[in-house]
Scaffold this active site. Structure first.
Site, PDB file in Angstrom:
ATOM      1  N   LEU A 137       0.863  -1.169   0.000  1.00  0.00           N
ATOM      2  CA  LEU A 137       0.000   0.000   0.000  1.00  0.00           C
ATOM      3  C   LEU A 137       0.906   1.227   0.000  1.00  0.00           C
ATOM      4  CD1 LEU A 137      -2.694  -0.895   2.725  1.00  0.00           C
ATOM      5  CD2 LEU A 137      -2.926  -1.060   0.236  1.00  0.00           C
ATOM      6  N   ASP A 138       0.469   2.298  -0.645  1.00  0.00           N
ATOM      7  CA  ASP A 138       1.243   3.536  -0.621  1.00  0.00           C
ATOM      8  C   ASP A 138       1.398   4.032   0.813  1.00  0.00           C
ATOM      9  OD1 ASP A 138       1.294   3.443  -3.388  1.00  0.00           O
ATOM     10  OD2 ASP A 138      -0.471   4.734  -3.602  1.00  0.00           O
ATOM     11  N   LYS A 139       2.405   4.841   1.030  1.00  0.00           N
ATOM     12  CA  LYS A 139       2.707   5.352   2.367  1.00  0.00           C
ATOM     13  C   LYS A 139       1.465   5.913   3.065  1.00  0.00           C
ATOM     14  CE  LYS A 139       5.287   9.070   4.667  1.00  0.00           C
ATOM     15  NZ  LYS A 139       6.228  10.201   4.475  1.00  0.00           N
ATOM     16  N   THR A 141      -1.785   5.512   2.174  1.00  0.00           N
ATOM     17  CA  THR A 141      -3.010   4.720   2.039  1.00  0.00           C
ATOM     18  C   THR A 141      -3.129   3.823   3.265  1.00  0.00           C
ATOM     19  OG1 THR A 141      -2.926   4.743  -0.381  1.00  0.00           O
ATOM     20  CG2 THR A 141      -4.213   2.996   0.655  1.00  0.00           C
ATOM     21  N   ARG A 236      -5.280   5.510  -7.825  1.00  0.00           N
ATOM     22  CA  ARG A 236      -5.016   6.946  -7.921  1.00  0.00           C
ATOM     23  C   ARG A 236      -4.861   7.372  -9.386  1.00  0.00           C
ATOM     24  NH1 ARG A 236       0.023   7.581  -4.010  1.00  0.00           N
ATOM     25  NH2 ARG A 236      -0.246   9.802  -4.512  1.00  0.00           N
TER      26      ARG A 236
END
Length: 319
Positions: A137-139, A141, A236
């Site tokens: 997961l992105d930082k 998210t 995104r």
């Protein structure tokens, strides 16, 4: 103590014409190209049960079989970083990741990551590549991630991800009012001019996102997205491609848009939300040992709940 790794993958017909090491890098993506070449040369990675060379051409349909021993990775230090554990047994660990936690060490984040936290929580993960991390997961998210605690579990989860049988569902709040749900089927790759960004590009890898409307507001929409693929920044990029970027997205969100006549509290949260409004709400996979379907859910975090409350109040008072 080294762990024994045994795994196999059937080479898709679409890979016909590639070199063996190229196909292996696609099918065993958790391992570096150099490590895979070394395994091929050592006879640990075979093609249809026979020895082969990294440069050998493949035709599609063959079986790659890997049987080797993995030494513990001592490059990263365990760190006592709190983890919200949703589920844990001998094979897998499911966590609810907070905003601000980077998943894997990189040049700008050598420590303080989820990987460091996992090594502290379960030291034997040092014997599993990437400390068992099989997806990211992105930082900024939030939400659910599954981690493999053994090589067997890792091989199973990676195979499920490649077969697109892991179910991953996200809640998102985007700018603009969607009329209906749909599907985005658009390849994603590196942005041609900005290497830190991803973009929809013909040269990218296949990427498919399904989305549906949960609730509409005056100038925003709460949507639920389901991934077929798992490309970097996929939701995104895809929603921005549709011209419905995520609220708070610092990379793909574009210029801040405030609803006309909005009350100050809503304006403030739209200005100050420190991250993209994206949360991994549901995760489902087949347990690597029991073969039973495992499903987990995570409640929306407070910042997104507050955002939705303000949007809902604005919608009700201004209509």
């Amino acid at each position: 103590m080294p762990q024994t790794l045994e795994a196999q993958q059937r080479i898709p017909e679409a890979m016909a014409g590639l070199r063996l090491d190229q196909a292996a890098a696609e099918l065993f993506a958790d391992y570096s190209r150099e490590r895979l070449k070394a395994w091929i040369k050592a006879g640990d990675l075979t093609l249809d049960g026979a020895l082969a060379r990294p440069r050998d051409k493949i035709y599609g349909g063959e079986w790659l079989r890997l049987a080797t021993e993995i030494e513990e990775d001592t490059r990263f230090a365990p760190e006592d970083i709190p983890l919200k554990v949703v589920f844990e047994d001998d094979e897998v660990l499911v966590i609810d990741k907070p905003a601000g936690l980077v998943v894997h060490p990189a040049a700008g984040n050598p420590d303080g990551t989820l990987l460091n936290a996992l090594l502290h929580h379960c030291p034997r993960l040092a014997g599993v590549p990437r400390a068992g991390i099989v997806h990211r997961l992105d930082k900024d998210t939030t939400g659910l991630m599954v981690v493999a605690k053994t090589l067997t579990a890792q091989a199973s989860l990676v195979a499920q991800l490649q077969a697109r049988t892991v179910s991953r569902e996200y809640d998102a709040v985007c700018v603009g009012v969607m009329t209906s749900g749909g599907k985005v089927d658009a390849p994603i790759g590196r942005h041609p001019k900005d290497r830190k960004r991803q973009a929809v590009t013909a040269s990218g890898k296949p990427a498919v996102t399904h989305y549906r409307v949960v609730e509409r507001f005056r100038a925003h929409t709460h949507v639920r997205c389901r991934l077929e693929t798992g490309r970097t920044h996929q939701i995104r990029v895809h929603l921005a491609h549709l011209r419905y970027p995520l609220v708070g997205d610092p990379v793909y969100g574009g210029r801040l848009k405030l609803p006309p006549g909005a009350a100050e509290p809503l304006k403030e949260i739209l200005r100050e939300l420190p991250r993209q409004a994206l949360h991994a709400r549901r995760l489902a996979f087949v347990h690597p040992v029991s073969d039973e379907k495992a499903t987990f859910r995570s409640q929306l975090p407070d910042d997104i709940l507050m955002l939705l409350d303000y949007l809902r109040h604005d919608h009700e008072t201004m209509r």
